[in-house]
Design an enzyme around this catalytic site. Structure first.
Site, PDB file in Angstrom:
ATOM      1  N   ARG A 194      15.842   4.570  21.268  1.00 42.55           N
ATOM      2  CA  ARG A 194      15.012   3.454  20.815  1.00 42.55           C
ATOM      3  C   ARG A 194      14.296   2.820  21.999  1.00 42.55           C
ATOM      4  O   ARG A 194      14.903   2.551  23.031  1.00 42.55           O
ATOM      5  CB  ARG A 194      15.887   2.409  20.105  1.00 42.55           C
ATOM      6  N   ARG A 243      -8.163   7.002   3.801  1.00 38.72           N
ATOM      7  CA  ARG A 243      -7.503   5.770   4.237  1.00 38.72           C
ATOM      8  C   ARG A 243      -6.312   6.087   5.147  1.00 38.72           C
ATOM      9  O   ARG A 243      -6.035   5.351   6.107  1.00 38.72           O
ATOM     10  CB  ARG A 243      -7.062   4.931   3.037  1.00 38.72           C
ATOM     11  N   GLU A 300      -4.338 -11.281  -2.070  1.00 36.71           N
ATOM     12  CA  GLU A 300      -4.127 -10.166  -2.996  1.00 36.71           C
ATOM     13  C   GLU A 300      -2.751 -10.285  -3.620  1.00 36.71           C
ATOM     14  O   GLU A 300      -1.990 -11.205  -3.314  1.00 36.71           O
ATOM     15  CB  GLU A 300      -4.277  -8.831  -2.263  1.00 36.71           C
ATOM     16  N   LEU A 302      -5.745  -5.162   1.906  1.00 37.45           N
ATOM     17  CA  LEU A 302      -5.821  -3.712   1.973  1.00 37.45           C
ATOM     18  C   LEU A 302      -7.059  -3.236   1.210  1.00 37.45           C
ATOM     19  O   LEU A 302      -7.351  -3.724   0.115  1.00 37.45           O
ATOM     20  CB  LEU A 302      -4.567  -3.086   1.360  1.00 37.45           C
ATOM     21  N   TYR A 307       1.737   4.799   5.028  1.00 31.72           N
ATOM     22  CA  TYR A 307       2.036   5.538   3.799  1.00 31.72           C
ATOM     23  C   TYR A 307       0.842   5.534   2.864  1.00 31.72           C
ATOM     24  O   TYR A 307      -0.105   4.777   3.023  1.00 31.72           O
ATOM     25  CB  TYR A 307       3.260   4.939   3.098  1.00 31.72           C
ATOM     26  N   LYS A 358      -2.366   0.370   6.129  1.00 35.09           N
ATOM     27  CA  LYS A 358      -1.338   0.552   5.095  1.00 35.09           C
ATOM     28  C   LYS A 358      -0.013   0.980   5.733  1.00 35.09           C
ATOM     29  O   LYS A 358       0.404   2.142   5.660  1.00 35.09           O
ATOM     30  CB  LYS A 358      -1.796   1.566   4.046  1.00 35.09           C
TER      31      LYS A 358
END
Length: 286
Positions: free
Chosen positions: A101, A52, A182, A206, A33, A150
């Protein structure tokens, strides 16, 4: 008025938007995302976010659902359809929804899922917290080892936010091997004397788009920057501390684990960097 969202090529009222129960983002967090801030109806650091996004997709061997130009058009259309002035646009790409799945990646015939939606945040650049400063607590970093991608694997950061809330704090800084990595959704910094210190890039953190811009502006303003790990003790002994993220910009931290940082008030360096970042972002927003 119902918010208009984007799902796989369609602009829909949010109540009509649907994704398959077999989508791998839902079943396996097999998704990435980005969040792009909007100021005055314009996109902040859009090129950085798309760069990114491409890297995250590449690291997971996930196909891209759209070109950068197509993503820009979708973002602008959502801004227009939702009459968005200040806020953000959330974008998520998943590996799609195969017929069932399975741990094995689906074949190339399964298209990725692309979802975007807006969130209105009036006065985004004028947060009261920027004037008072925020508080954080320290917690162990128990996330997976590829934080540089991310992904939507945000369960532990969410737990960290709740740990902070339970202690009456605004956020948490995570610690691994004796050093701070972070914040739960932001990059962490301290200031000692005239030097800004922040964790160097690697799989542990990140690569923040706002981080990159703020460090560039700091160096252009002749501020000293050190990219290296720092300990909790160093943070507690710092003159200032702050965070950066796409939605908080530069936000001062005035207390860690109940102890004041410096004078217990937002510091001059964080305040100046916030001012520069917002001013430059308004100029360059598209």
């Amino acid at each position: 008025m119902s918010r208009i969202v984007y799902v796989n090529g369609q602009y829909l009222p949010e109540g009509e938007a649907k994704v398959s129960v077999f989508d791998r983002g839902f079943l396996m967090a097999d998704a990435v995302y980005e969040v792009t801030s909007v100021l005055g109806g314009k996109l902040v650091d859009f090129d950085g976010h798309t760069a990114r996004l491409r890297r995250s997709l590449s690291e997971l061997d996930m196909p891209s659902p759209a070109t950068d130009e197509e993503l820009l058009a979708i973002h602008r259309e959502l801004v227009a359809r939702n009459d968005l002035s200040d806020g953000m646009i959330y974008l998520q790409v998943t590996r799609g929804a195969p017929a069932d799945r399975d741990f094995v990646y689906p074949d190339a015939s399964v298209p990725p899922t692309l979802v975007l939606f807006t969130q209105s945040k009036p006065g985004l650049a004028d947060s009261p917290l920027a004037r008072t400063g925020m508080t954080v607590v320290s917690i162990p970093d128990q996330r997976w080892a590829r934080r540089d991608i991310k992904t939507v694997q945000l369960l532990y950061p969410s737990m960290g936010k709740m740990m902070a809330k339970a202690q009456g704090a605004d956020d948490a800084w995570m610690i691994e091997d004796g050093v701070i990595t972070e914040g739960t959704s932001n990059n962490a910094y301290i200031v000692k004397g005239d030097t800004i210190v922040t964790r160097d890039l690697g799989p542990q953190i990140l690569s923040g788009i706002t981080r990159a811009a703020v460090l560039r502006f700091a160096r252009e303003a002749q501020m000293k920057v050190e990219e290296r790990p720092f300990t909790l003790d160093e943070a507690l002994a710092a003159d200032e501390a702050f965070i950066t993220s796409a939605t908080t910009f530069v936000m001062p931290v005035v207390r860690i684990d109940g102890r004041d940082i410096g004078r217990g008030k937002p510091g001059a360096i964080a305040a100046r960097l916030r001012e520069i970042y917002i001013e430059e972002s308004r100029k360059s927003a598209i």
